[in-house]
Design a protein around this motif. Structure first.
Motif, PDB file in Angstrom:
ATOM      1  N   ILE A 171       0.975  -1.300  -0.055  1.00 30.92           N
ATOM      2  CA  ILE A 171       0.016  -0.015   0.127  1.00 30.92           C
ATOM      3  C   ILE A 171       0.795   1.310  -0.065  1.00 30.92           C
ATOM      4  O   ILE A 171       0.558   2.170  -0.534  1.00 30.92           O
ATOM      5  CB  ILE A 171      -1.223  -0.142   1.235  1.00 30.92           C
ATOM      6  CG1 ILE A 171      -2.166   1.066   0.883  1.00 30.92           C
ATOM      7  CG2 ILE A 171      -0.028   0.083   2.542  1.00 30.92           C
ATOM      8  CD1 ILE A 171      -3.094   0.538   0.022  1.00 30.92           C
ATOM      9  N   TYR A 172       2.080   1.013   0.601  1.00 28.35           N
ATOM     10  CA  TYR A 172       2.934   2.528   0.760  1.00 28.35           C
ATOM     11  C   TYR A 172       3.203   2.925  -0.648  1.00 28.35           C
ATOM     12  O   TYR A 172       3.212   4.020  -0.918  1.00 28.35           O
ATOM     13  CB  TYR A 172       4.293   2.186   1.228  1.00 28.35           C
ATOM     14  CG  TYR A 172       4.135   1.931   3.026  1.00 28.35           C
ATOM     15  CD1 TYR A 172       3.128   2.652   3.638  1.00 28.35           C
ATOM     16  CD2 TYR A 172       4.977   1.111   3.612  1.00 28.35           C
ATOM     17  CE1 TYR A 172       3.191   2.718   5.067  1.00 28.35           C
ATOM     18  CE2 TYR A 172       4.871   0.763   5.009  1.00 28.35           C
ATOM     19  CZ  TYR A 172       4.000   1.727   5.768  1.00 28.35           C
ATOM     20  OH  TYR A 172       3.958   1.514   6.950  1.00 28.35           O
ATOM     21  N   GLU A 175      -0.105   3.799  -2.926  1.00 24.82           N
ATOM     22  CA  GLU A 175      -0.798   5.157  -2.559  1.00 24.82           C
ATOM     23  C   GLU A 175      -0.047   6.502  -2.714  1.00 24.82           C
ATOM     24  O   GLU A 175      -0.511   7.342  -3.236  1.00 24.82           O
ATOM     25  CB  GLU A 175      -1.357   4.980  -1.046  1.00 24.82           C
ATOM     26  CG  GLU A 175      -2.405   3.987  -0.854  1.00 24.82           C
ATOM     27  CD  GLU A 175      -3.656   4.192  -1.702  1.00 24.82           C
ATOM     28  OE1 GLU A 175      -4.230   5.493  -1.579  1.00 24.82           O
ATOM     29  OE2 GLU A 175      -4.338   3.450  -2.639  1.00 24.82           O
ATOM     30  N   LYS A 176       1.292   6.436  -2.552  1.00 20.90           N
ATOM     31  CA  LYS A 176       1.998   7.245  -2.734  1.00 20.90           C
ATOM     32  C   LYS A 176       1.931   8.035  -4.315  1.00 20.90           C
ATOM     33  O   LYS A 176       1.931   9.229  -4.279  1.00 20.90           O
ATOM     34  CB  LYS A 176       3.625   6.943  -2.383  1.00 20.90           C
ATOM     35  CG  LYS A 176       4.515   8.088  -2.171  1.00 20.90           C
ATOM     36  CD  LYS A 176       5.957   7.539  -2.002  1.00 20.90           C
ATOM     37  CE  LYS A 176       6.858   8.806  -2.385  1.00 20.90           C
ATOM     38  NZ  LYS A 176       8.061   8.426  -2.419  1.00 20.90           N
TER      39      LYS A 176
ATOM     40  N   GLY B 253       3.503  12.864  -1.659  1.00 20.74           N
ATOM     41  CA  GLY B 253       2.364  12.065  -1.786  1.00 20.74           C
ATOM     42  C   GLY B 253       2.708  11.174  -0.449  1.00 20.74           C
ATOM     43  O   GLY B 253       1.709  10.131  -0.530  1.00 20.74           O
ATOM     44  N   GLY B 258       2.470   7.352   5.786  1.00 24.94           N
ATOM     45  CA  GLY B 258       3.085   6.626   4.703  1.00 24.94           C
ATOM     46  C   GLY B 258       1.909   5.980   3.696  1.00 24.94           C
ATOM     47  O   GLY B 258       2.141   5.274   2.812  1.00 24.94           O
ATOM     48  N   GLY B 260      -0.246   7.344   1.874  1.00 25.39           N
ATOM     49  CA  GLY B 260      -0.330   8.097   0.760  1.00 25.39           C
ATOM     50  C   GLY B 260      -1.620   9.513   1.212  1.00 25.39           C
ATOM     51  O   GLY B 260      -2.237   9.345   2.147  1.00 25.39           O
TER      52      GLY B 260
END
Lengths: 183, 298
Positions: A171-172, A175-176, B253, B258, B260
């Protein structure tokens, strides 16, 4: 919100997908830097471990001391990467879930996929809130390590997010990218 | 003028210092500072990630539970870091607390005694080991890290921050070239923040020291974390740099924890110092959303 109960069997692990918000009820064990070194030492010496790794969950935490009458002090997650070098050996023994915060290395993720395990993130710094979900705490080994002693916890509706699932989806990273603004 | 500064020797009792340190270590660990709390509240309106908003709400609830139940915001109650500004006309005196308890020692011993009492009586975690390799817990969170500034006058100000190591571990120092200039500094600062990512408990607070020598830059970076995130540098170009970096960091982002989102950094504080013709040190001290600090004037 998904609710799961321990033991964390393979079937339960397979249902969890990166990004899922999960409430855990049941037993978990606390272990961090020095505790991991002890466990690895015991594995290398072929000694019986203080708890059965099969279908278990390890929570990377070193709680603050409990006040008189309290179950435990503040108890939020510590950063997980420091445990990376010790983790694949524990996954081989049947460890199914880890709770911490922050990134894991490639070896850990590969071993998670191979052994069908899941990595959860708890909210780092939400230590008083997370402590309120811990209903019992008992030191079962390595008492000399103080905050790093191995504790058996019973938790109710302990809030976590699936960071890396058993397919290795992270997910890191996903989503980033969604929120990144490139100038 | 020199004569005048000498006629003001003021005595401060060591027992008073110990008591103040004890109180400060406990209250700083139980109570989230108002600048951080209001910044978190404001950030809910900006954050677009649903998970991010949930996380920020958890952090605010956590802060309420911690202050109401008098327990630490974060279990990592840190290594105790102090900045002591001591006037050169201050005289620290040993004194008698009660008939059978004589407080004796240096200022440093007094500060450590305050830490010992605060961390024990406040049920704070003892996270200090005796030696980098032997690693035996000292049992009372001492020794503290103490920085001294000797200043004019007879004032004594002690500032305290419990520094957690999840974020401390992600801190970096770069010795870039003078020719790299301000753009080079921006590049390494954003690189360090990006690398810290989810490990340092974002939304983060960033202290930056630019200039001086290797160790001066690092100390400035730490000192910058003691400033409220609502305050900006008084140097116009540094203020602009803080604002630009804050915006760029939030464009990475990373988001809360972390997972998001828009809110990666709550504040960036920069301190600068003259440096050498050959050098441009840039130190980035990363801190988490539980950036805690307190100060007392004695």
């Amino acid at each position: 919100m998904i609710k799961i109960e321990t033991p964390l069997t393979i079937d339960k692990v397979k249902c969890l997908k990166a990004g899922d918000e999960v409430l855990i009820t049941g037993t978990m064990y606390t272990l961090r830097d020095a505790g991991h070194m002890r466990v690895i030492e015991q594995i290398n010496k072929d000694e019986k471990l203080p708890f059965d790794m099969k279908n278990s969950i390890i929570y990377y935490v070193g709680p603050s001391p409990a006040k008189l009458g309290a179950v435990i002090g503040s108890a939020g997650p510590t950063t997980s990467y420091r445990m990376d070098e010790f983790t694949p050996a524990l996954l081989e023994l049947g460890l199914k879930g880890m709770i911490g915060k922050g990134a894991r290395n490639k070896e850990v993720i590969q071993s998670m996929v191979k052994n069908t395990a899941v990595y959860f993130g708890a909210v780092g710094g939400a230590a008083a809130l997370l402590a309120s979900c811990i209903k019992s705490s008992e030191i079962i080994a390595y008492e000399d390590l103080g905050p790093e002693a191995l504790r058996k916890l019973y938790v109710e509706d302990f809030p976590v997010i699936v960071v890396i699932d058993s397919l290795g989806k992270n997910i890191y990273e996903i989503e980033k990218e969604k929120y990144k603004i490139v100038e | 003028m020199i004569e005048k500064s000498f006629d003001h020797i003021r005595s401060v009792n060591l027992s008073k210092i110990i008591e103040a340190i004890k109180e400060m270590t406990i209250s700083a660990n139980y109570n989230l500072n108002n600048d951080i709390r209001s910044s978190l509240k404001k950030s809910i309106e900006i954050e677009e990630s649903k998970t991010g908003i949930n996380i920020i709400n958890q952090l605010l609830t956590n802060a309420d539970i911690a202050s109401n139940q008098k327990m630490p915001i974060c279990q990592d109650t840190g290594m105790a870091v102090f900045f002591v500004e001591i006037g050169q006309n201050v005289h620290i005196i040993n004194d008698i607390k009660n008939s059978n308890n004589i407080i004796k020692g240096t200022l440093e011993e007094g500060i450590n005694e305050g830490v010992r009492q605060g961390y024990t009586e406040g049920y704070l975690r003892k996270s200090v080991v005796n030696d980098p390799f032997e690693r035996i817990n000292t049992g009372d969170n001492t020794p503290a890290i103490i920085h001294y500034d000797i200043i004019a006058g007879d004032s004594l100000k002690i500032s305290f921050a419990p520094k957690g190591f999840g974020s401390e571990n992600m801190s970096r120092i770069y010795m870039i070239k003078p020719g790299d200039g301000i753009e080079g500094a921006k590049k390494v600062i954003l690189e360090a923040i990006d690398a810290a990512g989810p490990n340092a408990c974002p939304p983060m607070v960033i202290g930056i020291g630019i200039g001086g020598s290797f160790e001066k830059a690092a100390i400035l970076a730490k000192k910058a974390l003691f400033r409220s995130i609502n305050e900006s540098s008084k140097i116009p170009y540094v203020k602009d740099l803080e604002e630009e970096l804050l915006q760029k960091a939030n464009n990475l982002g990373i988001g809360p924890q972390g997972m998001g989102g828009r809110i990666t950094v709550l504040g960036i504080n920069i301190l600068t110092y003259p440096t050498h013709i050959a050098g441009l040190p840039v130190a980035i001290n990363i801190s988490c959303h539980a950036t805690r600090h307190a100060e007392v004037n004695l």
